[in-house]
Scaffold this active site. Structure first.
Site, PDB file in Angstrom:
ATOM      1  N   CYS A  81    -103.263  68.218  92.916  1.00  0.00           N
ATOM      2  CA  CYS A  81    -101.921  67.909  93.423  1.00  0.00           C
ATOM      3  C   CYS A  81    -100.804  68.062  92.399  1.00  0.00           C
ATOM      4  CB  CYS A  81    -101.882  66.480  93.968  1.00  0.00           C
ATOM      5  SG  CYS A  81    -103.284  66.038  95.027  1.00  0.00           S
ATOM      6  N   CYS A  84     -98.160  71.036  92.195  1.00  0.00           N
ATOM      7  CA  CYS A  84     -97.063  71.095  93.170  1.00  0.00           C
ATOM      8  C   CYS A  84     -96.117  69.907  93.062  1.00  0.00           C
ATOM      9  CB  CYS A  84     -97.624  71.146  94.590  1.00  0.00           C
ATOM     10  SG  CYS A  84     -98.301  72.750  95.060  1.00  0.00           S
ATOM     11  N   HIS A  85     -96.674  68.706  92.838  1.00  0.00           N
ATOM     12  CA  HIS A  85     -95.862  67.490  92.913  1.00  0.00           C
ATOM     13  C   HIS A  85     -95.438  66.958  91.544  1.00  0.00           C
ATOM     14  CE1 HIS A  85     -96.439  67.099  97.237  1.00  0.00           C
ATOM     15  NE2 HIS A  85     -97.717  67.364  97.053  1.00  0.00           N
ATOM     16  N   MET A 122     -97.877  71.562 102.707  1.00  0.00           N
ATOM     17  CA  MET A 122     -98.904  70.601 102.309  1.00  0.00           C
ATOM     18  C   MET A 122    -100.234  71.004 102.933  1.00  0.00           C
ATOM     19  SD  MET A 122     -99.646  67.685 100.794  1.00  0.00           S
ATOM     20  CE  MET A 122    -100.748  66.259 100.925  1.00  0.00           C
ATOM     21  N   HIS A 361     -89.113  80.113  86.227  1.00  0.00           N
ATOM     22  CA  HIS A 361     -90.528  80.405  86.023  1.00  0.00           C
ATOM     23  C   HIS A 361     -90.721  81.509  84.989  1.00  0.00           C
ATOM     24  CE1 HIS A 361     -94.709  79.997  86.962  1.00  0.00           C
ATOM     25  NE2 HIS A 361     -94.809  81.290  87.198  1.00  0.00           N
ATOM     26  N   HIS A 403     -91.906  86.284  91.856  1.00  0.00           N
ATOM     27  CA  HIS A 403     -92.883  86.095  90.770  1.00  0.00           C
ATOM     28  C   HIS A 403     -93.053  87.439  90.065  1.00  0.00           C
ATOM     29  CE1 HIS A 403     -96.523  85.236  88.525  1.00  0.00           C
ATOM     30  NE2 HIS A 403     -96.320  83.944  88.778  1.00  0.00           N
TER      31      HIS A 403
END
Length: 577
Positions: A81, A84-85, A122, A361, A403
């Site tokens: 997790c 992402c979080h 999610m 990024h 990306h």
């Protein structure tokens, strides 16, 4: 049974709500689009923080958990997790999961959310079979606790890990091998914690060098002698390519999780300094270039560019070194800030802070190496920095979740010099004009959009001597697409792309066989691809003739475990892409 009925009733009730409302943990703009399956795959890799000791601060309002349950849940969170979080659950690709939000939702609601997922990206952890009902219950209670705080990692901790294996005075004074060093490929062996140094001339493995886990990138010193690699576990290895058999001469851990490293390239500073940026703690460190001795640490914690709220976890996503001035370009993910770090005087470090967009990024130079182009992937933009004048030149709207890797530079037959990026979130390839002097009308605009095979692209590549543009789609859910690559003809971009079945050419057995990261040799007449399967499956490197687009060679070896990124020494040293 009553508990099951209650869970089912909640699921039905939620399904009756508008999806964007019923499954949202936090408010977001209506224009926000869902996260793609490719993006979830990309962000959800395990964090090296999973096994780190952490301070536990349990919220008294949170549902009870035993210490053993908390430790187990924490490990699941960092394995699945955190990408992402965020480490502190402040949100990035995924939404915030802090107690001020989760406590209001309650355990039963959170169980449904975790079990069934959401249209915003999610994953459906329970119905997909990735989590048991017991684990879903565990995670629903865990995210209502205060996030555990990982330990800091400062100068004392860095120096405790720092090792000079071969002091500079004991290293060769000249090249001691017969390898064509400029055509060596440093190849990440992701799951074995190694890099394979592959001879680009003979196609033989020169050596397998032990490194940190899942090396993210390889970078070359200005002289081309030293190879720097950094693992996701924040371990840096310094490899001397002049040795009879190239090997480690120094190593250090600069944190607990990291992605970026580079070295000084400006005149008078060649090989003098190295820099590495961490995901945790959020900071970067400047080091001696030939020993990795840590010299100066700079925190990146601070305010975001948009809401100007304090963010405790702004990760350093990518770093590049300027060629014409003593400056590093440091991209800070969560704050959306680009830092121009002048290293000419470490005691009086000069940092120019440029506001861009979240979440920064990866990126690369335009052909002139004056302008740095970086993806702000969750904003669907590319930020352009004029490093000569030290200012933001443009923010350009592109496709979904750009990306680019380092991107791809070429001369468009109509619009002149352009830089290209592909996308994780859709099939588009955006071509951006980069010549404000001779093509002012096209500068810093998307001059053309190509349509590729699909979303899930990680890298795009060409070469000054090539007439082809290669676009991978390694994270596309369709195996046929993820195991192949699209090739565009740069002289006729209206022509449909050609598909090369790289995975099929590899001649492997079963396995994912994802095709990732095209990389040219020094001469620009070969393109190398990694065919990446699981660590218990056979993988390979596939080499294609750039002129004919025919298979040239397949490199197979039991030691090639999960090969991913490949970095040609000459092209990496000189930023050729």
């Amino acid at each position: 049974m009553p508990h099951y009925r209650k869970l089912k009733q909640l699921a039905v009730a939620l399904a009756a709500l508008p999806l964007a409302v019923g499954l949202a943990l936090a408010e977001e703009p209506a224009a926000k689009k869902s996260v793609t399956e490719a993006e979830v795959k990309y962000q959800a890799g395990g964090s090296p923080l999973a096994n780190e000791p952490m301070h536990q601060n349990i919220d008294p309002k949170a549902p009870p958990m035993t210490e053993a349950e908390f430790v187990k849940a924490r490990q699941i969170y960092f394995e699945r997790c955190a990408g992402c979080h965020g480490v502190l659950r402040k949100g990035a690709t995924g939404k915030p999961l802090t107690p001020d939000i989760t406590l209001a939702k309650g355990t039963e609601y959170l169980k449904v959310f975790i079990a069934y997922g959401s249209p915003a990206g999610m994953p459906n952890w329970q119905t997909s079979g990735d989590m048991t009902p017991e684990q879903v219950d565990l995670m629903a209670r865990y995210v209502q606790q205060e996030p555990p705080m990982p330990p800091e990692f400062g100068m004392k901790e860095m120096k405790a890990t720092w090792k000079v294996l071969v002091p500079p005075e004991q290293r060769p004074t000249k090249k001691m091998n017969n390898y064509n060093i400029e055509n060596i490929f440093s190849t990440t062996l992701r799951d074995s914690g190694e890099v394979a140094l592959v001879d680009g001339d003979t196609k033989q493995i020169i050596s397998i060098v032990k490194t940190g886990y899942a090396v993210h990138i390889s970078r070359l010193s200005a002289s081309g002698r030293y190879l720097f690699v950094i693992g996701r576990d924040a371990k840096i290895n310094l490899i001397d390519l002049w040795m009879e058999k190239p090997d480690n001469v120094a190593e250090i851990k600069v944190g607990l999780e990291a992605r970026s490293v580079d070295t000084s390239k400006a005149k008078g500073f060649e090989d003098k300094y190295a820099i590495a940026g961490s995901y945790w703690p959020p900071q970067f460190v400047l080091m001696n270039g030939d020993t990795l001795e840590p010299l100066k640490i700079v925190s990146t914690r601070g305010m975001t560019v948009d809401t100007q709220e304090y963010h405790p976890e702004p990760r350093v996503a990518s770093i590049v070194a300027a060629h014409d001035k003593p400056e590093f370009v440091v991209n800070v993910k969560e704050t959306g800030k680009i830092l121009l770090v002048n290293y000419s005087d470490l005691d009086n470090l000069g940092i120019t802070e440029i506001n861009a967009a979240r979440y920064l990024h990866d990126g690369g130079w335009d052909a002139s190496k004056r302008y740095f182009m970086v993806a702000a992937n969750q904003s669907n933009k590319v930020a352009v920095v004029d490093t000569k004048d030290g200012k933001l030149e443009a923010l350009i709207d592109v496709g979904k979740i750009p990306h680019p890797g380092r991107g791809a530079n070429f001369v468009h037959p109509k619009f002149g010099p352009v830089w290209a990026t592909s996308h994780l979130g859709d099939e588009s390839v955006s071509l951006i004009g980069t010549d404000p002097d001779k093509h002012k009308e096209q500068a810093w605009k998307v001059v053309q959009t190509l349509k590729g095979q699909g979303g899930g692209s990680l890298f795009i590549k060409t070469h000054p001597k090539s007439k082809n543009l290669y676009v991978d789609t390694a994270l596309n859910p369709d195996a046929k697409i993820s195991q192949s690559v699209a090739v565009f003809d740069l002289q006729n971009l209206e022509k449909p792309y050609q598909v090369l079945p790289i995975g099929e050419w590899a001649g492997l057995g079963d396995g994912a066989k994802r095709v990732v990261q095209p990389e040219f040799n020094k001469a620009g007449d070969e393109v190398w691809f990694s065919v990446w399967s699981a660590k218990d499956k056979e993988s390979a490197l596939v080499i294609v003739d750039d002129k004919t687009l025919k298979l040239k060679t397949v490199i197979k070896d039991p030691k090639l475990i999960t090969p991913t990124g490949k970095f040609n020494v000459y092209n990496t040293q000189h930023d050729v892409y």
